[in-house]
Design a protein around this motif. Structure first.
Motif, PDB file in Angstrom:
ATOM      1  N   ALA A  87       0.828  -1.216   0.000  1.00  0.00           N
ATOM      2  CA  ALA A  87       0.000   0.000   0.000  1.00  0.00           C
ATOM      3  C   ALA A  87       0.858   1.259   0.000  1.00  0.00           C
ATOM      4  N   ILE A  88       1.983   1.213   0.692  1.00  0.00           N
ATOM      5  CA  ILE A  88       2.884   2.371   0.703  1.00  0.00           C
ATOM      6  C   ILE A  88       3.430   2.632  -0.695  1.00  0.00           C
ATOM      7  N   TRP A  89       3.850   1.565  -1.387  1.00  0.00           N
ATOM      8  CA  TRP A  89       4.360   1.740  -2.756  1.00  0.00           C
ATOM      9  C   TRP A  89       3.258   2.162  -3.717  1.00  0.00           C
ATOM     10  N   ALA A  90       2.074   1.614  -3.524  1.00  0.00           N
ATOM     11  CA  ALA A  90       0.951   1.988  -4.387  1.00  0.00           C
ATOM     12  C   ALA A  90       0.679   3.490  -4.279  1.00  0.00           C
ATOM     13  N   GLU A  91       0.744   3.986  -3.065  1.00  0.00           N
ATOM     14  CA  GLU A  91       0.511   5.417  -2.853  1.00  0.00           C
ATOM     15  C   GLU A  91       1.629   6.249  -3.484  1.00  0.00           C
ATOM     16  N   LYS A  92       2.878   5.800  -3.351  1.00  0.00           N
ATOM     17  CA  LYS A  92       3.994   6.519  -3.971  1.00  0.00           C
ATOM     18  C   LYS A  92       3.867   6.560  -5.487  1.00  0.00           C
ATOM     19  N   LEU A  93       3.401   5.447  -6.065  1.00  0.00           N
ATOM     20  CA  LEU A  93       3.222   5.379  -7.518  1.00  0.00           C
ATOM     21  C   LEU A  93       1.911   6.034  -7.968  1.00  0.00           C
ATOM     22  N   LYS A  94       1.060   6.371  -6.989  1.00  0.00           N
ATOM     23  CA  LYS A  94      -0.284   6.888  -7.282  1.00  0.00           C
ATOM     24  C   LYS A  94      -1.047   5.909  -8.183  1.00  0.00           C
ATOM     25  N   HIS A  95      -0.902   4.649  -7.826  1.00  0.00           N
ATOM     26  CA  HIS A  95      -1.500   3.561  -8.604  1.00  0.00           C
ATOM     27  C   HIS A  95      -1.936   2.469  -7.638  1.00  0.00           C
ATOM     28  N   HIS A  96      -3.213   2.225  -7.553  1.00  0.00           N
ATOM     29  CA  HIS A  96      -3.746   1.376  -6.500  1.00  0.00           C
ATOM     30  C   HIS A  96      -4.320   0.076  -7.059  1.00  0.00           C
ATOM     31  N   PRO A  97      -4.001  -1.034  -6.400  1.00  0.00           N
ATOM     32  CA  PRO A  97      -4.443  -2.342  -6.891  1.00  0.00           C
ATOM     33  C   PRO A  97      -5.898  -2.618  -6.560  1.00  0.00           C
ATOM     34  N   GLU A  98      -6.462  -3.508  -7.344  1.00  0.00           N
ATOM     35  CA  GLU A  98      -7.722  -4.139  -6.971  1.00  0.00           C
ATOM     36  C   GLU A  98      -7.285  -5.423  -6.282  1.00  0.00           C
ATOM     37  N   GLY A 151      -6.415   0.311 -19.836  1.00  0.00           N
ATOM     38  CA  GLY A 151      -5.793  -1.004 -20.007  1.00  0.00           C
ATOM     39  C   GLY A 151      -4.576  -1.147 -19.126  1.00  0.00           C
ATOM     40  N   ILE A 152      -3.803  -2.171 -19.408  1.00  0.00           N
ATOM     41  CA  ILE A 152      -2.589  -2.447 -18.647  1.00  0.00           C
ATOM     42  C   ILE A 152      -1.486  -1.513 -19.112  1.00  0.00           C
ATOM     43  N   SER A 153      -0.751  -0.942 -18.148  1.00  0.00           N
ATOM     44  CA  SER A 153       0.309   0.005 -18.491  1.00  0.00           C
ATOM     45  C   SER A 153       1.588  -0.312 -17.721  1.00  0.00           C
ATOM     46  N   GLU A 154       2.580   0.513 -17.927  1.00  0.00           N
ATOM     47  CA  GLU A 154       3.851   0.405 -17.217  1.00  0.00           C
ATOM     48  C   GLU A 154       3.642   0.420 -15.702  1.00  0.00           C
ATOM     49  N   LEU A 155       2.700   1.208 -15.221  1.00  0.00           N
ATOM     50  CA  LEU A 155       2.431   1.301 -13.781  1.00  0.00           C
ATOM     51  C   LEU A 155       2.043  -0.051 -13.188  1.00  0.00           C
ATOM     52  N   ASP A 156       1.276  -0.822 -13.931  1.00  0.00           N
ATOM     53  CA  ASP A 156       0.850  -2.131 -13.433  1.00  0.00           C
ATOM     54  C   ASP A 156       2.044  -3.058 -13.245  1.00  0.00           C
TER      55      ASP A 156
END
Length: 101
Positions: free
Chosen positions: A54-65, A84-89
């Motif tokens: 969750a900490i990394w998701a917040e840093k990347l501003k990209h949140h998992p389902e 769609g799927i991107s580099e962030l995923d």
């Protein structure tokens, strides 16, 4: 803004992500999402891992389902803004693998 990967880019990135993983622990594409189930020793291990991610998701501003039941965490990644799927995923998936070890 991040752009969605092409089918070829997804295939190449998926191969790279999975190259050091056992066959039964690899990521896959399901319904146009990057997916995997992680299994841990216990609920507390699974929940602790989710906290780190969750900490990394917040840093990347990209949140998992994600969906957690006891020691399992089901993951689905897609970049909604890109459609769609991107580099962030793939970046987030790599972080997930790092912390799952």
């Amino acid at each position: 803004m991040v752009e969605a990967y092409s089918a070829e880019q997804i295939s190449e990135a998926l191969e790279e992500l999975n190259k050091n993983l056992d066959a039964d622990k690899q990521w896959s594409i399901v319904n146009d999402k990057l997916c995997k189930t992680f299994q841990f020793k216990s609920f507390i291990w699974a929940f602790g891992w989710m906290g780190q991610v969750a900490i990394w998701a917040e840093k990347l501003k990209h949140h998992p389902e994600w969906f957690n039941v006891y020691n399992k965490v089901d993951i689905q990644l897609t970049t909604h803004d890109a459609g769609g799927i991107s580099e962030l995923d793939f970046k987030l998936a790599q972080k997930m693998e790092l912390y799952a070890k």
